[in-house]
Design a protein around this motif. Structure first.
Motif, PDB file in Angstrom:
ATOM      1  N   ASN A   1      37.738  37.936  48.104  1.00  0.00           N
ATOM      2  CA  ASN A   1      38.225  37.478  46.549  1.00  0.00           C
ATOM      3  C   ASN A   1      37.279  38.576  45.644  1.00  0.00           C
ATOM      4  O   ASN A   1      36.206  38.517  45.636  1.00  0.00           O
ATOM      5  CB  ASN A   1      37.944  36.067  46.287  1.00  0.00           C
ATOM      6  N   LEU A   2      37.987  39.554  44.979  1.00  0.00           N
ATOM      7  CA  LEU A   2      37.371  40.394  44.143  1.00  0.00           C
ATOM      8  C   LEU A   2      37.959  40.236  42.700  1.00  0.00           C
ATOM      9  O   LEU A   2      37.809  41.245  41.858  1.00  0.00           O
ATOM     10  CB  LEU A   2      37.687  41.965  44.550  1.00  0.00           C
ATOM     11  N   ALA A   3      38.455  39.249  42.435  1.00  0.00           N
ATOM     12  CA  ALA A   3      39.182  38.820  41.291  1.00  0.00           C
ATOM     13  C   ALA A   3      38.122  39.049  40.048  1.00  0.00           C
ATOM     14  O   ALA A   3      36.870  38.399  40.120  1.00  0.00           O
ATOM     15  CB  ALA A   3      39.757  37.437  41.406  1.00  0.00           C
ATOM     16  N   GLY A   4      38.566  39.460  38.826  1.00  0.00           N
ATOM     17  CA  GLY A   4      37.584  39.626  37.858  1.00  0.00           C
ATOM     18  C   GLY A   4      36.989  40.549  37.733  1.00  0.00           C
ATOM     19  O   GLY A   4      36.177  40.900  36.657  1.00  0.00           O
TER      20      GLY A   4
ATOM     21  N   GLY B   1      47.630  40.328  36.491  1.00  0.00           N
ATOM     22  CA  GLY B   1      46.745  40.588  35.340  1.00  0.00           C
ATOM     23  C   GLY B   1      45.876  41.581  35.484  1.00  0.00           C
ATOM     24  O   GLY B   1      45.126  41.514  34.371  1.00  0.00           O
ATOM     25  N   ALA B   2      45.802  42.513  36.600  1.00  0.00           N
ATOM     26  CA  ALA B   2      44.821  43.457  36.566  1.00  0.00           C
ATOM     27  C   ALA B   2      44.918  44.659  35.638  1.00  0.00           C
ATOM     28  O   ALA B   2      46.009  44.838  35.075  1.00  0.00           O
ATOM     29  CB  ALA B   2      44.529  43.618  37.981  1.00  0.00           C
ATOM     30  N   ASN B   3      44.188  45.239  35.214  1.00  0.00           N
ATOM     31  CA  ASN B   3      44.175  46.549  34.530  1.00  0.00           C
ATOM     32  C   ASN B   3      43.873  47.682  35.320  1.00  0.00           C
ATOM     33  O   ASN B   3      42.809  48.092  35.752  1.00  0.00           O
ATOM     34  CB  ASN B   3      43.049  46.555  33.243  1.00  0.00           C
TER      35      ASN B   3
ATOM     36  N   PHE C   1      51.800  42.707  41.316  1.00  0.00           N
ATOM     37  CA  PHE C   1      51.437  43.154  40.086  1.00  0.00           C
ATOM     38  C   PHE C   1      51.790  42.806  38.923  1.00  0.00           C
ATOM     39  O   PHE C   1      52.159  43.237  37.912  1.00  0.00           O
ATOM     40  CB  PHE C   1      52.017  44.730  40.217  1.00  0.00           C
ATOM     41  N   VAL C   2      51.927  41.344  38.779  1.00  0.00           N
ATOM     42  CA  VAL C   2      52.288  40.630  37.770  1.00  0.00           C
ATOM     43  C   VAL C   2      51.584  40.659  36.496  1.00  0.00           C
ATOM     44  O   VAL C   2      50.374  40.491  36.588  1.00  0.00           O
ATOM     45  CB  VAL C   2      52.749  38.995  38.230  1.00  0.00           C
ATOM     46  N   SER C   3      52.285  41.091  35.772  1.00  0.00           N
ATOM     47  CA  SER C   3      51.501  41.560  34.142  1.00  0.00           C
ATOM     48  C   SER C   3      50.393  42.445  34.224  1.00  0.00           C
ATOM     49  O   SER C   3      49.410  42.437  33.559  1.00  0.00           O
ATOM     50  CB  SER C   3      50.762  39.987  33.652  1.00  0.00           C
ATOM     51  N   ALA C   4      50.471  43.066  35.324  1.00  0.00           N
ATOM     52  CA  ALA C   4      49.223  44.224  35.673  1.00  0.00           C
ATOM     53  C   ALA C   4      49.666  45.275  34.569  1.00  0.00           C
ATOM     54  O   ALA C   4      50.518  45.710  34.139  1.00  0.00           O
ATOM     55  CB  ALA C   4      49.496  44.705  37.001  1.00  0.00           C
TER      56      ALA C   4
ATOM     57  N   ARG D   1      42.343  39.704  46.900  1.00  0.00           N
ATOM     58  CA  ARG D   1      42.698  39.088  45.671  1.00  0.00           C
ATOM     59  C   ARG D   1      41.990  40.103  44.563  1.00  0.00           C
ATOM     60  O   ARG D   1      40.656  40.240  44.468  1.00  0.00           O
ATOM     61  CB  ARG D   1      42.281  37.782  45.299  1.00  0.00           C
ATOM     62  N   LEU D   2      42.602  40.825  43.766  1.00  0.00           N
ATOM     63  CA  LEU D   2      42.056  41.674  42.632  1.00  0.00           C
ATOM     64  C   LEU D   2      42.605  41.288  41.238  1.00  0.00           C
ATOM     65  O   LEU D   2      42.707  41.938  40.241  1.00  0.00           O
ATOM     66  CB  LEU D   2      42.386  43.090  42.812  1.00  0.00           C
ATOM     67  N   ASP D   3      43.031  40.034  41.215  1.00  0.00           N
ATOM     68  CA  ASP D   3      43.570  39.297  40.069  1.00  0.00           C
ATOM     69  C   ASP D   3      42.682  39.722  38.730  1.00  0.00           C
ATOM     70  O   ASP D   3      41.370  39.195  38.933  1.00  0.00           O
ATOM     71  CB  ASP D   3      43.833  38.041  40.024  1.00  0.00           C
ATOM     72  N   SER D   4      43.176  40.199  37.498  1.00  0.00           N
ATOM     73  CA  SER D   4      42.376  40.497  36.676  1.00  0.00           C
ATOM     74  C   SER D   4      41.264  41.162  36.576  1.00  0.00           C
ATOM     75  O   SER D   4      40.131  41.338  35.838  1.00  0.00           O
ATOM     76  CB  SER D   4      41.913  38.955  35.916  1.00  0.00           C
ATOM     77  N   ALA D   5      41.073  41.981  37.978  1.00  0.00           N
ATOM     78  CA  ALA D   5      40.071  42.902  37.763  1.00  0.00           C
ATOM     79  C   ALA D   5      40.251  44.254  37.000  1.00  0.00           C
ATOM     80  O   ALA D   5      41.475  44.505  36.443  1.00  0.00           O
ATOM     81  CB  ALA D   5      40.169  43.669  39.336  1.00  0.00           C
ATOM     82  N   VAL D   6      39.362  44.969  36.518  1.00  0.00           N
ATOM     83  CA  VAL D   6      39.407  46.247  35.779  1.00  0.00           C
ATOM     84  C   VAL D   6      39.203  47.483  36.702  1.00  0.00           C
ATOM     85  O   VAL D   6      38.359  47.266  37.156  1.00  0.00           O
ATOM     86  CB  VAL D   6      38.544  45.948  34.624  1.00  0.00           C
TER      87      VAL D   6
END
Length: 215
Positions: free
Chosen positions: A62-65, A105-107, A133-136, A82-87
């Motif tokens: 889990n590397l989210a955010g 949601g990742a950038n 890649f939802v909303s990425a 998991r890289l959700d919302s990660a920059v």
């Protein structure tokens, strides 16, 4: 009879030894991944720190955010991670293993997710099949020759992304923005999209696939 008993004991001992080796190997892998995650988190906390994560085993973590802009993730094992919302702006993910990875949601603006012929790393097959890649934000990213079949790119920003040679069979492109994307040789056959999907100027996509084929 005695010989049979001895032979049977050898078989049991061999199987026990194999199990012990397998258990030891799994424990070693888990310990390595925990140490890798600790290193990544430490580097992510310091905005000025370099992020040399090339070739690391970070699978199923889990590397989210996390803040990982400009990170070197070449050849990293990110399967199921998991890289959700990660920059990950400007990050180098060439030859990374991405099967089952989630980037919701990742950038990833300006990130490189393509395959390269690098002797130092095992050549990947350009597969990001089933990746979320939802909303990425994938604007200006490099996805040359990447297989995005079955990937979920709903509401993703692919503005000016390089999609040359990429494949989108059964991929979800609902409300995705591909304005200005490079689509030379890109295969959108079998992709699912809707009226909110934005395409490059003067590009005519193939008819959308039956939504049931993209589930």
């Amino acid at each position: 009879m005695g010989a049979l008993l001895v032979a049977g004991q050898w078989v049991i001992d061999d199987r026990r030894s194999d199990r012990e080796v397998q258990i030891s190997s799994r424990q070693s892998e888990q310990a390595e991944r925990r140490e890798n995650v600790r290193f990544v988190r430490d580097r992510s906390a310091d905005e000025r720190a370099p992020r040399p994560f090339a070739g690391m085993d970070l699978g199923h973590q889990n590397l989210a955010g996390l803040q990982m802009s400009s990170a070197d993730l070449r050849g990293a094992y990110l399967v199921g991670t998991r890289l959700d919302s990660a920059v990950l702006t400007g990050a180098n993910l060439t030859n990374a293993g991405l099967s089952g990875t989630t980037f919701t949601g990742a950038n990833l603006r300006g990130a490189d997710l393509s395959c390269r012929d690098e002797p130092k790393f095992v050549a990947c097959n350009g597969s990001a099949m089933g990746v979320r890649f939802v909303s990425a934000d994938l604007a200006k990213s490099d996805l040359v020759d990447v297989n995005l079949s079955y990937a979920d790119l709903g509401d993703a920003n692919l503005v000016e992304a390089n999609l040359r040679g990429a494949r989108f069979f059964a991929a979800k492109l609902y409300a995705a923005d591909l304005s200005g994307a490079i689509v030379s040789g890109t295969d959108f056959a079998g992709a699912c999209y809707d009226d909110l999907t934005r395409w490059p100027t003067e590009f005519t996509p193939p008819p959308p696939a039956d939504p049931r084929s993209c589930n």
